[in-house]
Enzyme design. Structure first.
Site, short mmCIF file in Angstrom:
data_model
loop_
_atom_site.label_atom_id
_atom_site.label_comp_id
_atom_site.label_asym_id
_atom_site.label_seq_id
_atom_site.Cartn_x
_atom_site.Cartn_y
_atom_site.Cartn_z
N SER A 10 -32.73 -5.93 17.75
CA SER A 10 -32.77 -7.34 17.37
C SER A 10 -32.85 -7.46 15.84
CB SER A 10 -33.94 -8.02 18.09
OG SER A 10 -33.84 -9.41 18.01
N GLU B 6 -27.21 -8.06 24.20
CA GLU B 6 -28.57 -7.73 24.63
C GLU B 6 -28.56 -6.55 25.60
OE1 GLU B 6 -30.30 -11.31 26.21
OE2 GLU B 6 -30.48 -12.23 24.22
N HIS C 225 -28.07 -9.86 20.09
CA HIS C 225 -28.08 -10.89 21.15
C HIS C 225 -26.69 -11.56 21.15
CE1 HIS C 225 -32.54 -10.72 21.46
NE2 HIS C 225 -32.54 -10.67 20.14
#
Lengths: 293, 293
Positions: free
Chosen positions: B130, B199, B172
């Site tokens: 992330s 993800e 993501h």
């Protein structure tokens, strides 16, 4: 008047409260408010609710002759009088609904032939929005869903009206995040161009001449002709690898004529830039006078 | 052990209940459960909550030595003892949070240098998920939003850690529909490759050798080097035209070595296919031993 007619491929949800630019363009492309316009609502299960706001707006735009044509059976769609009304329209807008319903109902009927006749003989403007847009292609994106990744089998094709060929049209494109669905189709059909049209956005096609993007959003071209993929080797539901897809994004206001066609435009007379090389064949294909040739 | 270390770039939300494949790969890439692993949580405002599940899973995977390093000030990030712990780790995972917080806190500090040292001297595995993934690039995608269309100014860049260069990393990617944000960056920075990681998906990079996609989703490469765009001529907030972006989608399981490197892989020994031409330069750039050279 351009002798080849023109197409207005709308991505659905065209704004009509604050701006009416897309429907205004429909009226203009049909030849102005004096012309005879028809709404074809056969894609919809609620044709009156679907048609009512369009009739309101066409009235607001000064159009006096606008009527709906609706069919619920193939028998109706083969009715000679109904087909005649389509064949004599200057502008026809195929509304939203379900493109499978539309094609099951009118595909190959007198009404289908009348649509082609209006375009060819009367130089009409043929418009389609949402389901009506998808149905304008020869290979129609009928249904399917690919949420986050391209997926083999996720894009289901059916037979469409064939006003453009070698292209698959998707609508509500960015708003419904449909790029993976369209890439799924391209993966299995690399000879089809992918055309994604955003909501409240339209692609104007003047045959033999060029294109223009109008409205609020943009248009996405996917060109997988040079792509390599393992799609043929994997099972349905699996994710293909795609290497070498060409992606083009044309925002509202983009417009191009084919090389040497700058002075030929009638409906796109204000579009003067020649299409750059990477999208020339795409545009040449979209604007074909005889799409199947 | 490959003398160049390796990268594990994770798109966030890695699954840990049913499958632990991405964190298992982190342990493997670091040299196995006997090695010394460190979580760097400086991107997070809640470092303990962030770290706890990772420590649980690492214990479940048989790792005995795993600890967290956290900093909240640049002074702490310049602490020699803390930096030493990083420099002597075999695997470092930079957790999620906010990549701007991470870089404001550690960029250019002793801790930043220690990350590079671990990779270079100890052949460590440097992982980021992330926010930690975005920060691995030299030009870091810091923030921004482009909902439905590429938009000038929508992707805000900052200075990242620089483990890969000439690449902007987004995470993501499919789940948050970030293709338009990444295209916005490419439009203004055509010399940067765009790397979008879904993800629960990771890109393994073995320097000098090749790459592999693992996990549940896929990885998207955007290559705008041959693109033409009007991005320089429009105002911030306007939508650019993009013609000629190359799009590649690599699903989980895709992996490629650079030409002639098939026998050289240590961590990707099972990856044997040579990268096809359209993605060779992209992969060559991602796997550079000295990314700034």
């Amino acid at each position: 008047m351009n002798e080849d007619g023109c197409l207005l491929i709308i991505g659905g949800d065209e704004e009509t409260r604050h701006r009416k630019d897309i429907l205004q363009r429909f009226v203009d492309l049909a030849g102005g408010p004096e012309r005879n316009l028809v709404l074809l609502t056969s894609a919809s299960a609620e044709p009156e609710e679907m048609a009512a706001p369009y009739h309101d707006i066409l009235s607001q735009l000064g159009v006096r002759r606008h009527a709906s044509v609706h069919t619920t059976t193939r028998e109706e769609a083969n009715d000679a009088a109904l087909a005649e009304r389509i064949a004599h329209a200057d502008g026809i807008l195929i509304t939203g609904g379900d493109q499978k319903r539309l094609m099951a109902n009118i595909g190959g009927t007198a009404l289908d032939r009348a649509l082609h006749e209006a375009l060819k003989r009367r130089c009409a403007c043929l418009a389609g929005t949402s389901a009506g847009a998808s149905a304008m292609a020869g290979h129609m994106l009928a249904s399917g869903f690919a949420e986050f990744e391209p997926e083999k089998g996720a894009g289901v094709l059916g037979a469409g009206l064939g006003f453009v060929q070698h292209v698959v049209i998707d609508q509500h494109f960015s708003q419904r995040h449909r790029i993976n669905r369209l890439l799924s189709v391209i993966a299995q059909n690399p000879y089809l161009y992918g055309l994604g049209i955003d909501e409240d956005t339209a692609l104007v096609v003047e045959r033999g001449v060029g294109i223009e993007v109008i409205g609020a959003g943009g248009v996405t071209f996917l060109d997988g002709r040079g792509m390599t993929t393992n799609a043929a080797d994997i099972d349905n539901g699996e994710r293909p690898e795609l290497i070498g897809v060409q992606l083009h994004v044309l925002p509202s206001g983009s417009g191009y004529v084919l090389p040497g066609q700058g002075g030929q435009a009638v409906r796109l007379a204000h579009v003067t830039r020649e299409a750059p090389a990477p999208i020339q064949e795409f545009i040449s294909n979209l604007t074909k006078r005889n799409p199947l040739s």
